[in-house]
Design an enzyme around this catalytic site. Structure first.
Site, mmCIF file in Angstrom:
data_model
loop_
_atom_site.group_PDB
_atom_site.id
_atom_site.type_symbol
_atom_site.label_atom_id
_atom_site.label_comp_id
_atom_site.label_asym_id
_atom_site.label_seq_id
_atom_site.Cartn_x
_atom_site.Cartn_y
_atom_site.Cartn_z
ATOM 1 C CG ASP A 23 9.718 -5.822 3.111
ATOM 2 O OD1 ASP A 23 10.632 -5.606 2.301
ATOM 3 O OD2 ASP A 23 9.315 -6.972 3.402
ATOM 4 C CG ASP A 25 10.434 -9.320 -2.234
ATOM 5 O OD1 ASP A 25 9.757 -10.032 -2.982
ATOM 6 O OD2 ASP A 25 11.251 -8.483 -2.647
#
Length: 268
Positions: A23, A25
């Site tokens: 991921d 963010d």
């Protein structure tokens, strides 16, 4: 990938023993850029946190929840009916305010040195990710990003273009993992995440690293505990690298599996 989505198919790496999917963010970055934009220019932190909690509990889905956040950013900045929180405005604000975990570059170089592909798998929008990358990690410009895109309109408004619009996740990250889990032999998949956008990937990884957030917004950790999904908390990529070293340099497959079992115990 859904036939409804015009976004290109991701590159699949074949013949690798290990792969890292991460991921972006709040995992690679020190703060979630989507949360920053929503908290600063949209509905605000309180409403956004409540919406994330509803998503984690299954009372709403990420696709629709994230779109509500984007709508709030568009609407909140209107002056005489004109959108002032344009996509360019928000992208520039993110590039100025969001920073990258300072241990990620070293981790990426370690993976590159050991023939481990690193792929960013994000529920955000690629132009925003690239804006931050270009500022802090320009040398990683060639890294593969599997994400959503953005649509902009003449009146200044903008919207997200989901990779998997038919899915409640908008971008179903488990589909980035599936090609690797279906290989024979299958590589060990290390997945790194932190929040509600990573719920679909939580069960698919061989080894799930969950970033612990001191601010208390630990939706993925809470989801894993509730659903008894094996995971390992980490706070820096340097810490995760030390664990991955043990796995990739194990002398035998039995030793490797014992390390994984020890570091990713059953959730009580």
């Amino acid at each position: 990938m859904s036939q409804e989505s015009p976004l290109s198919e991701p590159v699949i790496y074949h013949g690798k023993k290990f792969i890292v999917l991460s991921d972006w963010d709040g995992t690679i970055t020190t703060q979630d850029s989507n949360d920053f934009v929503t908290d600063t220019f949209g509905m605000g932190r309180s409403d956004r946190v409540l919406l994330n909690q509803r998503i984690r509990k299954g009372e709403d889905n990420f696709r629709d929840g994230f779109r509500k956040m984007i709508v709030s950013v568009n609407e909140n900045g209107k002056e005489e009916g004109k959108v002032t929180h344009t996509f360019e405005f928000c992208k520039n604000a993110v590039a100025e305010n969001i920073k990258v975990d300072d241990t990620f570059k070293g981790f990426y170089e370690f993976c590159e040195m050991n023939d481990i592909p690193v792929v960013i798998v994000s529920s955000g929008m690629e132009p925003i990710i690239r804006a931050v990358l270009n500022k802090y990690l320009a040398s990683l410009d060639g890294i593969q990003i599997i994400s959503n895109e953005v649509k902009t309109y003449d009146d200044g408004s903008w919207d997200i273009q989901y990779r998997h619009p038919e899915s409640g996740f908008g971008h179903d990250k488990s589909k980035a993992i599936a090609p690797y889990r279906n290989m024979d032999p299958a590589p060990i998949v290390f997945f790194f995440g932190d929040g509600v956008s990573d719920l679909s990937a939580a069960r698919g990884a061989t080894c799930l690293f969950v970033k612990f957030k001191p601010n208390g917004e630990n939706e993925l950790m809470e989801y894993c505990i509730i659903n008894k999904i094996k995971h390992r908390l980490f706070q820096s990529f340097e810490e995760a690298q030390d664990v991955i070293k043990l796995i990739i340099f194990a002398k035998t497959e039995e030793e490797r599996q014992n390390i994984i079992a020890r570091e990713w115990p059953e959730v009580a």
